[in-house]
Design an enzyme around this catalytic site. Structure first.
Site, PDB file in Angstrom:
ATOM      1  CE1 TYR A 124      -4.628   0.069   0.765  1.00  0.00           C
ATOM      2  CE2 TYR A 124      -3.884  -2.200   0.782  1.00  0.00           C
ATOM      3  CZ  TYR A 124      -4.903  -1.270   0.687  1.00  0.00           C
ATOM      4  OH  TYR A 124      -6.189  -1.677   0.523  1.00  0.00           O
ATOM      5  CE  LYS A 191       2.274 -17.751   1.138  1.00  0.00           C
ATOM      6  NZ  LYS A 191       1.370 -18.888   1.196  1.00  0.00           N
ATOM      7  CG  ASP A 224      -1.541 -19.648   2.757  1.00  0.00           C
ATOM      8  OD1 ASP A 224      -1.029 -19.314   3.841  1.00  0.00           O
ATOM      9  OD2 ASP A 224      -0.933 -20.330   1.918  1.00  0.00           O
ATOM     10  CG  ASP A 248      -7.586  -3.682   2.300  1.00  0.00           C
ATOM     11  OD1 ASP A 248      -8.615  -3.207   2.820  1.00  0.00           O
ATOM     12  OD2 ASP A 248      -7.380  -3.661   1.071  1.00  0.00           O
TER      13      ASP A 248
END
Ligand code: NAD
Length: 360
Positions: A124, A191, A224, A248
């Site tokens: 972002y 991640k 995930d 988000d």
């Protein structure tokens, strides 16, 4: 005493839900001096900029704002006003509580979790290189020269910076929030198995900060896996802390778990400034139709009242909203999936909440 508050209606459905929220907040008896801050497409037409400097100054002066959503044109047009506001004012926390209210049509009925999203960096950050430009060619050459890999020349590139300072700061906020609000666990999302130098850094910062909070449980999840677990067993989570993009996406997922965007409030916070706004966007297709649910913005107003120390007023508004939801009569289309023709409009929801508040 009246509170000086910057009121930013935004665009799309923003002005309608802002008006409904303002009426409810005023009905508490708490006094406000609203200072209007025009942003987005209306400001673009009027002032030639979607984010006039006067709005930034107003928030800096008043320290507290409540804001409707603002449209961000996709691909072209002006850059996100929301992102610019967060950057300009160093609003590094996006705080989004998600809890189920009785009567909301949703799959689960006992969720009470809080998403803490880092607001200023990650993908972002807005550091982007457009396909075909000399800058992107330079970057591709640099990456090839440093033997990091071959990027196709017809690529666009977005940069994902994650810093030690901002990672520690957001995780610390999550732990402090957990402590202050008697919550038991913080889950960090990442991640790190794939993005070792960005998400890996976030995770190692989270682990380090967690060592200072032995009274609160800490765990981490790969994003995930987190998505699946949130959908299957959301009750196992309490406070969730994530870098910007995962935060988000997971915020909307969490909103979906508790009945949708119509009841998902939020706040953007810095050390001394606060802008309260719903999780949802400007829902442009419903503009001017008196149709969408104003409760997410009203609940953001509840967060604002608590922030101002107006705990009793906050409690009264939240109770009235919960009562209107539980009755299931004066609610918008999103809460009437089986009989949308019986739904009421945005302003009627405000009337019902005010009536309930006065009857209590
Ligand atoms: P959105 O949240 O505006 O709407 C998606 C859908 O969710 C809507 O079509 C509607 O069906 C439903 N919805 C949203 N708010 C609702 C409400 N209050 N009551 C009932 N249903 C509601 O998402 P989008 O369509 O992806 O984005 C529209 C614009 O808003 C984009 O320009 C986006 O960039 C912007 N946006 C702004 C903010 C913000 O101002 N903070 C946040 C997200 C998106």
């Amino acid at each position: 005493m009246a509170y000086n508050i910057t009121l930013i209606p935004g665009d799309g459905v923003g002005p309608e839900i802002t008006e409904a929220t303002k009426r409810v907040l005023e009905a508490t008896g708490v006094k406000f001096n609203w200072e209007l801050g025009e942003v987005g497409s209306y400001a673009m037409e009027k002032y030639g900029t979607p984010l006039p400097a006067s709005v930034i100054e107003s928030v800096k002066k008043n320290k507290v704002a409540i804001k409707g959503p603002v449209t961000t044109p996709v691909g072209s047009g002006f850059r996100s006003v929301n992102v610019a506001l967060r950057k300009e004012l160093e609003l590094y926390v996006c705080l989004r509580p998600c809890k189920t209210y009785k009567g909301v049509p949703s799959r689960f009925d006992n969720i009470d979790l809080v998403m803490v999203r880092e607001n200023l960096e990650d993908l972002y950050a807005g550091i982007e290189y457009e396909k075909g430009t000399p800058e992107v060619a330079n970057l591709i050459k640099f990456i090839a020269d440093s033997k990091k890999g071959a990027i196709r020349p017809d690529s666009g590139i977005s940069i994902k910076p994650i810093s030690e300072f901002r990672s520690k700061r957001i995780v610390k906020f999550a732990f402090d929030y957990a402590r202050l609000n008697h919550r038991k666990k913080v889950t960090a999302v990442h991640k790190a198995n794939i993005m070792k130098f960005s998400d890996g850094l976030f995770l190692s910062c989270a682990r380090e900060v967690a060592k200072g909070y032995t009274d609160i449980e800490f765990e981490d999840r790969i994003v995930d896996n987190m998505s699946m677990q949130l959908v299957q067993k959301p009750q196992q989570f309490d406070v969730i802390v994530a870098p910007n993009l995962y935060g988000d996406i997971l915020s909307d997922l969490c909103a979906g778990l508790v009945g949708g965007l119509g009841v998902a409030p939020g706040a953007n916070l810095s050390e001394d400034l606060a802008i309260f706004e719903a999780t949802h966007g400007s829902a442009p297709k419903y503009t001017g139709m008196n149709k969408v649910n104003p409760m997410a913005m009203m609940l953001s107003g509840v967060m604002m009242l608590r922030h101002l120390g107006e705990k009793d007023a906050a409690q009264r508004v939240e109770k009235a909203i919960a009562g209107v939801i539980a009755e299931g009569i004066d609610v918008t289309y999103d809460f009437k999936p089986l009989s949308p023709e019986k739904a009421v409009g945005t302003s009627q929801v405000a009337d019902a909440v005010i009536k309930k508040m006065h009857r209590a």
